[in-house]
Scaffold this motif. Structure first.
Motif, PDB file in Angstrom:
ATOM      1  N   LYS A 166       0.851  -1.190   0.000  1.00  0.00           N
ATOM      2  CA  LYS A 166       0.000   0.000   0.000  1.00  0.00           C
ATOM      3  C   LYS A 166       0.889   1.243   0.000  1.00  0.00           C
ATOM      4  O   LYS A 166       1.823   1.332   0.796  1.00  0.00           O
ATOM      5  CB  LYS A 166      -0.870  -0.020   1.269  1.00  0.00           C
ATOM      6  CG  LYS A 166      -1.971   0.980   1.263  1.00  0.00           C
ATOM      7  CD  LYS A 166      -2.885   0.754   2.451  1.00  0.00           C
ATOM      8  CE  LYS A 166      -3.895   1.889   2.527  1.00  0.00           C
ATOM      9  NZ  LYS A 166      -4.154   2.326   3.867  1.00  0.00           N
ATOM     10  N   GLY A 167       0.614   2.171  -0.900  1.00  0.00           N
ATOM     11  CA  GLY A 167       1.407   3.403  -0.950  1.00  0.00           C
ATOM     12  C   GLY A 167       2.032   3.589  -2.317  1.00  0.00           C
ATOM     13  O   GLY A 167       1.897   2.742  -3.202  1.00  0.00           O
ATOM     14  N   PRO A 168       2.724   4.728  -2.501  1.00  0.00           N
ATOM     15  CA  PRO A 168       3.310   5.035  -3.817  1.00  0.00           C
ATOM     16  C   PRO A 168       4.463   4.089  -4.168  1.00  0.00           C
ATOM     17  O   PRO A 168       5.291   3.754  -3.299  1.00  0.00           O
ATOM     18  CB  PRO A 168       3.824   6.465  -3.665  1.00  0.00           C
ATOM     19  CG  PRO A 168       3.439   6.911  -2.306  1.00  0.00           C
ATOM     20  CD  PRO A 168       2.993   5.755  -1.502  1.00  0.00           C
ATOM     21  N   ALA A 169       4.523   3.718  -5.439  1.00  0.00           N
ATOM     22  CA  ALA A 169       5.548   2.761  -5.896  1.00  0.00           C
ATOM     23  C   ALA A 169       6.978   3.200  -5.527  1.00  0.00           C
ATOM     24  O   ALA A 169       7.765   2.376  -5.047  1.00  0.00           O
ATOM     25  CB  ALA A 169       5.404   2.516  -7.396  1.00  0.00           C
ATOM     26  N   PRO A 170       7.356   4.480  -5.722  1.00  0.00           N
ATOM     27  CA  PRO A 170       8.754   4.835  -5.413  1.00  0.00           C
ATOM     28  C   PRO A 170       9.132   4.573  -3.954  1.00  0.00           C
ATOM     29  O   PRO A 170      10.271   4.198  -3.651  1.00  0.00           O
ATOM     30  CB  PRO A 170       8.815   6.346  -5.723  1.00  0.00           C
ATOM     31  CG  PRO A 170       7.679   6.586  -6.667  1.00  0.00           C
ATOM     32  CD  PRO A 170       6.600   5.623  -6.285  1.00  0.00           C
ATOM     33  N   VAL A 171       8.150   4.734  -3.044  1.00  0.00           N
ATOM     34  CA  VAL A 171       8.449   4.526  -1.617  1.00  0.00           C
ATOM     35  C   VAL A 171       8.559   3.028  -1.310  1.00  0.00           C
ATOM     36  O   VAL A 171       9.500   2.585  -0.638  1.00  0.00           O
ATOM     37  CB  VAL A 171       7.363   5.193  -0.729  1.00  0.00           C
ATOM     38  CG1 VAL A 171       7.639   4.947   0.747  1.00  0.00           C
ATOM     39  CG2 VAL A 171       7.279   6.690  -1.024  1.00  0.00           C
ATOM     40  N   ILE A 172       7.614   2.234  -1.857  1.00  0.00           N
ATOM     41  CA  ILE A 172       7.643   0.777  -1.609  1.00  0.00           C
ATOM     42  C   ILE A 172       8.940   0.187  -2.188  1.00  0.00           C
ATOM     43  O   ILE A 172       9.612  -0.642  -1.553  1.00  0.00           O
ATOM     44  CB  ILE A 172       6.415   0.080  -2.265  1.00  0.00           C
ATOM     45  CG1 ILE A 172       5.098   0.735  -1.825  1.00  0.00           C
ATOM     46  CG2 ILE A 172       6.417  -1.422  -1.953  1.00  0.00           C
ATOM     47  CD1 ILE A 172       4.836   0.772  -0.350  1.00  0.00           C
ATOM     48  N   ARG A 173       9.299   0.625  -3.398  1.00  0.00           N
ATOM     49  CA  ARG A 173      10.509   0.102  -4.043  1.00  0.00           C
ATOM     50  C   ARG A 173      11.756   0.518  -3.249  1.00  0.00           C
ATOM     51  O   ARG A 173      12.721  -0.241  -3.132  1.00  0.00           O
ATOM     52  CB  ARG A 173      10.581   0.605  -5.497  1.00  0.00           C
ATOM     53  CG  ARG A 173       9.453   0.024  -6.357  1.00  0.00           C
ATOM     54  CD  ARG A 173       9.284   0.770  -7.666  1.00  0.00           C
ATOM     55  NE  ARG A 173      10.364   0.527  -8.605  1.00  0.00           N
ATOM     56  CZ  ARG A 173      10.399  -0.486  -9.470  1.00  0.00           C
ATOM     57  NH1 ARG A 173       9.413  -1.348  -9.511  1.00  0.00           N
ATOM     58  NH2 ARG A 173      11.416  -0.634 -10.288  1.00  0.00           N
ATOM     59  N   ALA A 174      11.710   1.738  -2.709  1.00  0.00           N
ATOM     60  CA  ALA A 174      12.855   2.202  -1.900  1.00  0.00           C
ATOM     61  C   ALA A 174      12.987   1.353  -0.635  1.00  0.00           C
ATOM     62  O   ALA A 174      14.105   1.023  -0.208  1.00  0.00           O
ATOM     63  CB  ALA A 174      12.679   3.682  -1.556  1.00  0.00           C
ATOM     64  N   VAL A 175      11.844   0.985  -0.035  1.00  0.00           N
ATOM     65  CA  VAL A 175      11.880   0.137   1.168  1.00  0.00           C
ATOM     66  C   VAL A 175      12.573  -1.187   0.841  1.00  0.00           C
ATOM     67  O   VAL A 175      13.467  -1.650   1.562  1.00  0.00           O
ATOM     68  CB  VAL A 175      10.448  -0.122   1.707  1.00  0.00           C
ATOM     69  CG1 VAL A 175      10.461  -1.214   2.770  1.00  0.00           C
ATOM     70  CG2 VAL A 175       9.829   1.152   2.268  1.00  0.00           C
ATOM     71  N   LYS A 176      12.155  -1.813  -0.280  1.00  0.00           N
ATOM     72  CA  LYS A 176      12.760  -3.109  -0.655  1.00  0.00           C
ATOM     73  C   LYS A 176      14.267  -2.921  -0.892  1.00  0.00           C
ATOM     74  O   LYS A 176      15.079  -3.761  -0.491  1.00  0.00           O
ATOM     75  CB  LYS A 176      12.071  -3.669  -1.897  1.00  0.00           C
ATOM     76  CG  LYS A 176      12.738  -4.891  -2.517  1.00  0.00           C
ATOM     77  CD  LYS A 176      12.621  -6.173  -1.705  1.00  0.00           C
ATOM     78  CE  LYS A 176      13.407  -7.314  -2.307  1.00  0.00           C
ATOM     79  NZ  LYS A 176      12.718  -8.104  -3.288  1.00  0.00           N
TER      80      LYS A 176
END
Ligand code: BCO
Length: 311
Positions: free
Chosen positions: A259-269
């Motif tokens: 859940k949330g914007p792709a750039p943030v989720i991808r940054a988390v990974k």
């Protein structure tokens, strides 16, 4: 050099320059083995294509969650040679899917994967070809695990041999009632060769990994949850497709993390991946660089403007 490639892969999709991104992606491809290790990807692809059957299907959904299906039901979703090549191509497609956030890996027709196609294994049982297949699959599964997507294996039915190795190349594993995960390699006079042993040690620790491999133990859902190989138990599906299906349950489970914007989720990974794979000082520098891609970004500015409280 390998660490450098990891770092480049972590940063590549956030670079503004498309050509630079492509260059970095090319460099990071096959980051475990390349020509300096005597690895020739095109040569092994040609050899693998001589063992056709089944497919690896990719469905990219608008939600940002893709579904990758191991599809060879007449052989319990065993991996033919052409499916190994297919998988490498699907991973390439996922590497360039900049809107993606999550990935579900599943088997077709009620079972996960019964490992290598034994017909292909018999035909390439000489050590040279075995090594090439091993390097090819290690490269592909390493790239699968390093995708900037949060990935989950949906394990239904059997996951045997290479099938058990495949599920270790996902971030999480969800198990369906009645499923069995079994590293049967010892019974085949083998050890894992697709990177499954190294990843298993990271997931369950060396003691449990040694038990699972040396005993070729059958891991049913309860044991899987107990030792940390499984991250969640799904309910028996009410229907094959739609609400209540295993895929829908897996999507619901994953949604809290994607859940949330792709750039943030991808940054988390990316920051977790760097912490998992790089030495601390290198991981810290990478974290700083990834932080720089989200700091002051649209999601960050919006959150600041909305004065959100985290109650
Ligand atoms: C580094 C990689 C190492 C590896 O992955 S080595 C391969 C490890 N996997 C295996 O040894 C799996 C062997 N298969 C089995 O144990 C059983 O088939 C299995 C999966 C438990 C299913 O048992 P059953 O439900 O009784 O079904 P079945 O045996 O009649 O199988 C249905 C059809 O599927 C075929 N099959 C299953 N696993 C296969 C495989 N890995 N390669 C090639 N063909 C495979 C099986 O031969 C059968 O085909 P057919 O109907 O006889 O034409």
């Amino acid at each position: 050099m390998v660490l450098c490639a990891v770092r480049q892969q972590l940063l590549s999709s956030s670079s503004g320059c498309a050509a630079w991104t492509r260059l970095l992606q090319r460099q990071s491809r096959g980051c475990v083995y390349s020509s300096i290790h005597g690895f020739n990807q095109e040569e092994i692809k040609e050899k693998l294509q001589a063992f056709p059957g089944g497919s690896i299907d990719l469905l990219k959904q608008e939600s940002g969650v893709a579904v990758l299906t191991i599809n060879n039901p007449s052989r319990m979703n065993a991996f033919s040679g052409s499916m190994m090549v297919d998988l490498e191509e699907r991973v390439s497609q996922l590497e360039s899917w900049t809107d993606g956030k999550g990935l579900i890996v599943q088997g077709a027709a009620g079972t996960f994967c019964s490992g290598s196609d034994l017909n292909a294994v018999r035909a390439i049982s000489n050590p040279q070809d075995g090594m090439k297949m091993c390097m090819f699959m290690q490269n592909t599964l390493t790239r699968l695990l390093r995708l900037p997507l949060i990935s989950v294996a949906l394990v239904e039915g059997r996951a045997l041999g290479g099938g058990a190795e495949l599920l270790t190349a996902c971030d999480f594993r969800l198990v369906a009632p009645g499923c069995v995960i079994q590293f049967v390699h010892k019974h085949m006079g083998l050890v894992p060769g697709w990177g499954g042993a190294a990843r298993l040690v990271h997931i369950v620790g060396s003691c449990q990994a040694l038990k699972l491999l040396s005993g070729a133990l059958k891991v049913e859902p309860e044991l899987g949850l107990q030792i940390g190989l499984a991250d969640g138990l799904l309910e028996a599906p009410q229907v094959e497709e739609g609400a209540g299906s295993l895929q829908q349950q897996a999507e619901n489970w994953l949604s809290r993390f994607t859940k949330g914007p792709a750039p943030v989720i991808r940054a988390v990974k990316k920051v977790v991946l760097s912490g998992r794979e790089l030495p601390l000082s290198e991981a810290l520098r990478t974290e700083k660089d990834v932080f720089g891609t989200v700091w002051g970004g649209p999601a960050n500015l919006q959150a600041l403007a909305s004065r959100s409280k985290h109650k």
